[in-house]
Design a protein around this motif. Structure first.
Motif, mmCIF file in Angstrom:
data_model
loop_
_atom_site.group_PDB
_atom_site.id
_atom_site.type_symbol
_atom_site.label_atom_id
_atom_site.label_comp_id
_atom_site.label_asym_id
_atom_site.label_seq_id
_atom_site.Cartn_x
_atom_site.Cartn_y
_atom_site.Cartn_z
ATOM 1 N N ARG A 1 31.123 112.284 24.559
ATOM 2 C CA ARG A 1 30.799 110.858 24.403
ATOM 3 C C ARG A 1 30.887 110.450 22.932
ATOM 4 O O ARG A 1 30.373 111.140 22.057
ATOM 5 N N TYR A 2 31.546 109.297 22.701
ATOM 6 C CA TYR A 2 31.724 108.761 21.346
ATOM 7 C C TYR A 2 31.474 107.248 21.388
ATOM 8 O O TYR A 2 32.382 106.452 21.515
ATOM 9 N N ASP A 3 30.235 106.846 21.268
ATOM 10 C CA ASP A 3 29.856 105.463 21.557
ATOM 11 C C ASP A 3 30.154 104.469 20.449
ATOM 12 O O ASP A 3 30.034 103.260 20.665
ATOM 13 N N HIS A 4 30.530 104.919 19.259
ATOM 14 C CA HIS A 4 30.706 103.977 18.146
ATOM 15 C C HIS A 4 32.155 103.813 17.700
ATOM 16 O O HIS A 4 32.429 103.007 16.810
ATOM 17 N N LEU A 5 33.086 104.540 18.300
ATOM 18 C CA LEU A 5 34.465 104.517 17.816
ATOM 19 C C LEU A 5 35.161 103.183 18.092
ATOM 20 O O LEU A 5 35.800 102.608 17.204
ATOM 21 N N VAL A 6 35.063 102.668 19.303
ATOM 22 C CA VAL A 6 35.740 101.409 19.638
ATOM 23 C C VAL A 6 35.184 100.269 18.792
ATOM 24 O O VAL A 6 35.917 99.368 18.369
ATOM 25 N N GLU A 7 33.900 100.327 18.510
ATOM 26 C CA GLU A 7 33.231 99.309 17.693
ATOM 27 C C GLU A 7 33.849 99.199 16.302
ATOM 28 O O GLU A 7 33.881 98.115 15.707
ATOM 29 N N VAL A 8 34.366 100.307 15.767
ATOM 30 C CA VAL A 8 35.003 100.298 14.451
ATOM 31 C C VAL A 8 36.159 99.306 14.419
ATOM 32 O O VAL A 8 36.435 98.675 13.391
ATOM 33 N N PHE A 9 36.821 99.117 15.562
ATOM 34 C CA PHE A 9 37.987 98.240 15.631
ATOM 35 C C PHE A 9 37.651 96.850 16.153
ATOM 36 O O PHE A 9 38.545 96.071 16.479
ATOM 37 N N GLY A 10 36.355 96.558 16.236
ATOM 38 C CA GLY A 10 35.956 95.186 16.498
ATOM 39 C C GLY A 10 35.505 94.865 17.903
ATOM 40 O O GLY A 10 35.329 93.691 18.248
ATOM 41 N N ARG A 11 35.273 95.855 18.736
ATOM 42 C CA ARG A 11 34.796 95.591 20.092
ATOM 43 C C ARG A 11 33.709 96.588 20.445
ATOM 44 O O ARG A 11 33.913 97.795 20.372
ATOM 45 N N GLU A 12 32.561 96.098 20.814
ATOM 46 C CA GLU A 12 31.458 96.993 21.150
ATOM 47 C C GLU A 12 31.682 97.565 22.545
ATOM 48 O O GLU A 12 31.762 96.833 23.529
ATOM 49 N N ALA A 13 31.817 98.875 22.617
ATOM 50 C CA ALA A 13 32.075 99.518 23.904
ATOM 51 C C ALA A 13 31.769 101.002 23.793
ATOM 52 O O ALA A 13 32.391 101.708 23.011
ATOM 53 N N GLN A 14 30.797 101.471 24.560
ATOM 54 C CA GLN A 14 30.530 102.902 24.623
ATOM 55 C C GLN A 14 31.706 103.579 25.317
ATOM 56 O O GLN A 14 32.426 102.961 26.104
ATOM 57 N N ALA A 15 31.898 104.850 25.057
ATOM 58 C CA ALA A 15 33.071 105.519 25.632
ATOM 59 C C ALA A 15 32.864 107.017 25.729
ATOM 60 O O ALA A 15 32.050 107.607 25.015
ATOM 61 N N THR A 16 33.623 107.616 26.619
ATOM 62 C CA THR A 16 33.642 109.065 26.769
ATOM 63 C C THR A 16 35.009 109.462 27.322
ATOM 64 O O THR A 16 35.723 108.630 27.887
ATOM 65 N N GLY A 17 35.377 110.728 27.125
ATOM 66 C CA GLY A 17 36.686 111.168 27.599
ATOM 67 C C GLY A 17 36.909 112.635 27.306
ATOM 68 O O GLY A 17 36.036 113.335 26.783
ATOM 69 N N PHE A 18 38.096 113.106 27.652
ATOM 70 C CA PHE A 18 38.456 114.494 27.357
ATOM 71 C C PHE A 18 39.970 114.614 27.320
ATOM 72 O O PHE A 18 40.713 113.733 27.788
ATOM 73 N N CYS A 19 40.440 115.722 26.749
ATOM 74 C CA CYS A 19 41.870 116.012 26.737
ATOM 75 C C CYS A 19 42.092 117.452 27.168
ATOM 76 O O CYS A 19 41.232 118.315 26.997
ATOM 77 N N VAL A 20 43.272 117.708 27.736
ATOM 78 C CA VAL A 20 43.678 119.034 28.184
ATOM 79 C C VAL A 20 44.867 119.487 27.347
ATOM 80 O O VAL A 20 45.834 118.731 27.179
ATOM 81 N N ASP A 21 44.797 120.687 26.815
ATOM 82 C CA ASP A 21 45.932 121.295 26.135
ATOM 83 C C ASP A 21 46.872 121.840 27.217
ATOM 84 O O ASP A 21 46.605 122.866 27.827
ATOM 85 N N VAL A 22 47.963 121.124 27.448
ATOM 86 C CA VAL A 22 48.842 121.423 28.579
ATOM 87 C C VAL A 22 49.444 122.819 28.479
ATOM 88 O O VAL A 22 49.440 123.587 29.453
ATOM 89 N N ASP A 23 49.959 123.171 27.311
ATOM 90 C CA ASP A 23 50.582 124.489 27.167
ATOM 91 C C ASP A 23 49.566 125.611 27.343
ATOM 92 O O ASP A 23 49.868 126.654 27.942
#
Length: 389
Positions: free
Chosen positions: A291-313
């Protein structure tokens, strides 16, 4: 004299089965993400460095690959996908209602220390759940991460959960300066027990000291949460992790979940639950998120967020080796018979039949022998016939 041309350090060519395995993993992940309602976005391979400096990127500056730009501004090859997608969510998608479910399938580029064998080009598939807070959002991302590894065919794997706030709360109780906190974080993340004990030796009387000393060892099953409470006292973060585990277990996901409260990587970037996925056969995590709740806010929109990535190889390398199709038939055709030849190739399983580019049947037969095919299919004025080899 023949010139030898190598690829740049940290890059390499991938051939045949390895490419097929990568595409297979990507295809399975994308199908899952679409099924769960995520829509694809794609961002440029190059971005202004300021984008990542502004956001407090989780990727250190020294790991970013710099490239030139005609404007004179410093650009970097995209070191992660989350920051650019946060920019997109705050700008181009600003008029759309939240939450927004976004997925991506693109490479990230990172510089590695010389001769360490790391990849500079890393194909990733991932999701970002923008504008959703609370337990249901965290549960959705965690179960999607688990299902991502299951959908790829991983049989022996687990996902380790932690919480950024657990370390942060303990560090606040120590009343240390920022530099010392960062040094302590690095020791905990690296499980450098000796250096951590030396650093904390002057603070033995502090109630948080014992918990911080044990933090590197607080990993394992759900029993770790009880040990954490014994050391640090009852905390909201441990209660939250336990509630997450109860819900995951009730849904049949508990067998895949472990805990690591010493997961303090990039602690300023993440704000809540963090996790990593490990598959048997891979030396490092193949999946990471949080969870990264302050990242989108840096670009001017208040929005909590969460996510993940997979290393395909990394995931592809843990799976059984893919068998390439075996070429069985070469198709030789005379002028005017291209349509029939194409129909014959397209009507057979992929990779088992191919057109001959030879001008004569004799050469097509020789080609088939060289390639190990067992027949030549001929289309000419005499009709269709098979030459068995």
């Amino acid at each position: 004299m023949r010139m030898t041309v190598n690829t740049p350090e940290g890059t390499r060519d991938r051939l045949f089965a390895e490419c097929q395995e990568r595409r297979e993993v990507q295809g399975r992940l994308i199908r899952l993400f679409r099924q769960r309602g995520y829509l694809e976005v794609s961002t440029p391979d190059t971005e202004f460095y300021d984008l990542f400096a502004l956001s407090g990127s989780a990727i250190p500056q020294e790991r970013m690959l710099q490239v030139g730009d005609l404007s004179g501004k410093i650009c970097v090859m995209r070191p992660d996908s989350t920051t650019p997608i946060a920019r997109v969510a705050a700008t181009k998608l600003r008029s759309l209602p939240l939450p927004q479910r976004l997925y991506y399938d693109q490479k990230v580029y990172r510089s590695n220390p010389a001769h360490n064998g790391g990849n500079r080009e890393i194909p990733q598939c991932g999701v970002e759940l923008i504008g959703a807070d609370g337990m249901k959002a965290d549960l959705e991302i965690i179960v999607t991460a688990i299902d991502a590894l299951r959908s790829c065919g991983a049989s022996r794997f687990h996902v380790e959960l932690g919480h950024a706030k657990f370390f942060r709360d303990l560090a606040d109780r120590m009343e240390l300066d920022d530099e010392t906190v960062e040094e302590m974080r690095a020791y905990i993340e690296g499980k450098n027990f000796a250096a951590l004990n030396d650093l904390l030796a002057p603070y033995e009387g502090n109630s948080a000291c014992a918990a911080l000393k044990r933090l590197s060892r607080l990993f394992g099953g759900v029993e770790v949460l009880a040990e954490a409470e014994k050391l640090a006292g009852k905390t909201d973060t441990v209660d939250y992790l336990r509630s997450l585990y109860d819900e995951l277990s009730a849904a049949g996901y508990g067998q895949y979940v472990r805990f690591d409260l010493g997961m303090v990587h990039q602690i300023d970037y993440y704000t809540g639950v963090v996790f990593r996925g490990y598959v048997e056969g891979a030396g490092e995590a193949v999946l990471s998120g949080g969870r990264y709740d302050h990242l989108v806010e840096v670009f001017g929109r208040e929005a909590q967020a969460t996510g993940f990535c997979v290393d395909v190889d990394a995931v592809a390398h843990t799976l059984p080796e893919t068998a390439l199709p075996v070429l069985r038939t070469i198709v030789h055709y005379e002028p005017g018979y291209l349509a029939q030849a194409l129909e014959a190739v397209d009507g057979r399983p992929a990779g088992t039949c191919e057109l001959s580019s030879c001008a004569t049947l004799t050469d097509s037969i020789a080609l088939a022998v060289d390639k190990g095919a067992d027949s030549v299919l001929v289309f000419d004025k005499d009709g269709e016939r098979v030459v068995s080899l």
